[in-house]
Design an enzyme around this catalytic site. Structure first.
Site, PDB file in Angstrom:
ATOM      1  N   ILE A  18      -8.050  59.564 -39.096  1.00 22.78           N
ATOM      2  CA  ILE A  18      -6.751  59.616 -39.108  1.00 22.78           C
ATOM      3  C   ILE A  18      -6.135  60.297 -40.385  1.00 22.78           C
ATOM      4  CG2 ILE A  18      -4.603  58.415 -39.064  1.00 22.78           C
ATOM      5  CD1 ILE A  18      -5.441  56.244 -37.207  1.00 22.78           C
ATOM      6  N   SER A 140      -1.792  48.190 -37.853  1.00 21.17           N
ATOM      7  CA  SER A 140      -2.444  48.262 -36.754  1.00 21.17           C
ATOM      8  C   SER A 140      -1.799  47.628 -35.481  1.00 21.17           C
ATOM      9  CB  SER A 140      -3.842  47.708 -36.713  1.00 21.17           C
ATOM     10  OG  SER A 140      -4.498  47.673 -35.650  1.00 21.17           O
ATOM     11  N   TYR A 153      -9.404  41.455 -40.174  1.00 19.87           N
ATOM     12  CA  TYR A 153      -8.684  42.421 -39.907  1.00 19.87           C
ATOM     13  C   TYR A 153      -7.109  42.268 -39.529  1.00 19.87           C
ATOM     14  CZ  TYR A 153      -7.512  47.269 -38.339  1.00 19.87           C
ATOM     15  OH  TYR A 153      -7.241  48.718 -38.440  1.00 19.87           O
ATOM     16  N   LYS A 157      -3.736  42.997 -41.496  1.00 27.53           N
ATOM     17  CA  LYS A 157      -2.674  44.021 -40.965  1.00 27.53           C
ATOM     18  C   LYS A 157      -1.472  43.042 -40.669  1.00 27.53           C
ATOM     19  CE  LYS A 157      -5.390  47.573 -40.979  1.00 27.53           C
ATOM     20  NZ  LYS A 157      -4.911  48.696 -42.023  1.00 27.53           N
TER      21      LYS A 157
END
Length: 263
Positions: A18, A140, A153, A157
């Site tokens: 990205i 995310s 994770y 986030k």
């Protein structure tokens, strides 16, 4: 509206995926770029892809161990004050909670949350003094819906999204904008580079990742959200549906997520 032409844009995690797509797209729109990641050779490769490499600077950093103030000074030394900061650098996880060591959780938070906070804190005073600037934090879809194998994770986030929401409420009077981007599956090396419970590399391309949205299409959606000064944007139609279900039918989403194949 936040336009890219003639803006100084600092993008972290710019050596691939990205971040690379964001960099090339912004360069084509006339932005001047500062690109950050660990590997200089990969940053130089991305720089060479841009239409005018003279308007692109590379600033290699390990964002798990760095001085944010010194990094900010180095970034501004290239083209002047930072107009847009894109906190894109991140690390994913593929391990069950019961198998995950505490240092792995700390490593995930160091890159996925604390590095973002450190860079926002570094650039924010200058932006507030100029009464303009845009902070773009790449979170995310797991910031909404936690899924198996991603406890650390997902937590990082969630933290980044919460920080961004509170920050936006603090700085809106100063002219500084804050946008949170929540992508779903994007066709990058994210799952390959993800870490396991002992800190090793997952080294596998997950099926969902392989079938995900093209990184260039993702970048277009991100820059469109930034141009529109959106507070938040979900990238991916399936992910948007999942988040809406989470809002209105949380029990159903919990049921589906718990029984979905974990990849």
């Amino acid at each position: 509206m936040t336009a890219l032409k003639d803006q100084v844009v600092w993008i972290t995690g710019a050596s691939g995926g990205i971040g690379e797509a964001l960099a090339v797209s912004a360069a084509r729109a006339g932005a001047r770029l500062v690109l950050t990641a660990r590997r200089r050779t990969e940053l130089e490769r991305v720089r060479a892809r841009c239409p005018d490499p003279q308007q692109v600077a590379v600033l290699p950093l390990d964002l798990t161990d760095f001085d944010a103030g010194a990094a900010y000074a180095a970034a501004e030394a290239f083209f002047g004050p930072i107009d847009i900061l894109v906190n894109n650098a991140g690390l994913s996880q593929r391990s069950l909670a019961v198998d995950t060591q505490l240092p792995v959780y700390r490593r995930l938070f160091e890159l996925d949350f604390f590095a973002c906070v450190a860079l926002c804190s570094a650039v924010l005073p200058g932006m507030m003094a100029r009464r303009r600037g845009h902070l773009v934090n790449i979170a995310s879809v797991v910031a909404y819906v936690g899924t198996p194998l991603r406890t650390g994770y997902s937590a990082a986030k969630h933290a980044l999204r919460g920080y961004s929401d509170a920050l936006r409420a603090e700085v809106w009077r100063s002219g500084v904008k804050v946008t949170v981007i929540c992508p779903g599956f994007i066709r990058t090396q994210m799952s390959v580079n993800a870490i396991t419970g002992d800190g090793g590399q997952h080294a596998q391309m997950d099926r969902g990742q392989a079938r995900g949205m093209d990184a260039e299409a993702c970048a277009r959606q991100i820059w469109a959200a930034v141009a529109a000064d959106r507070a938040e944007a979900l990238v991916g139609w399936k992910e948007a549906i999942l988040v809406r279900l989470q809002r209105h039918c949380p029990a159903l989403v919990r049921y589906l997520v718990a029984r979905a194949p974990a990849t």
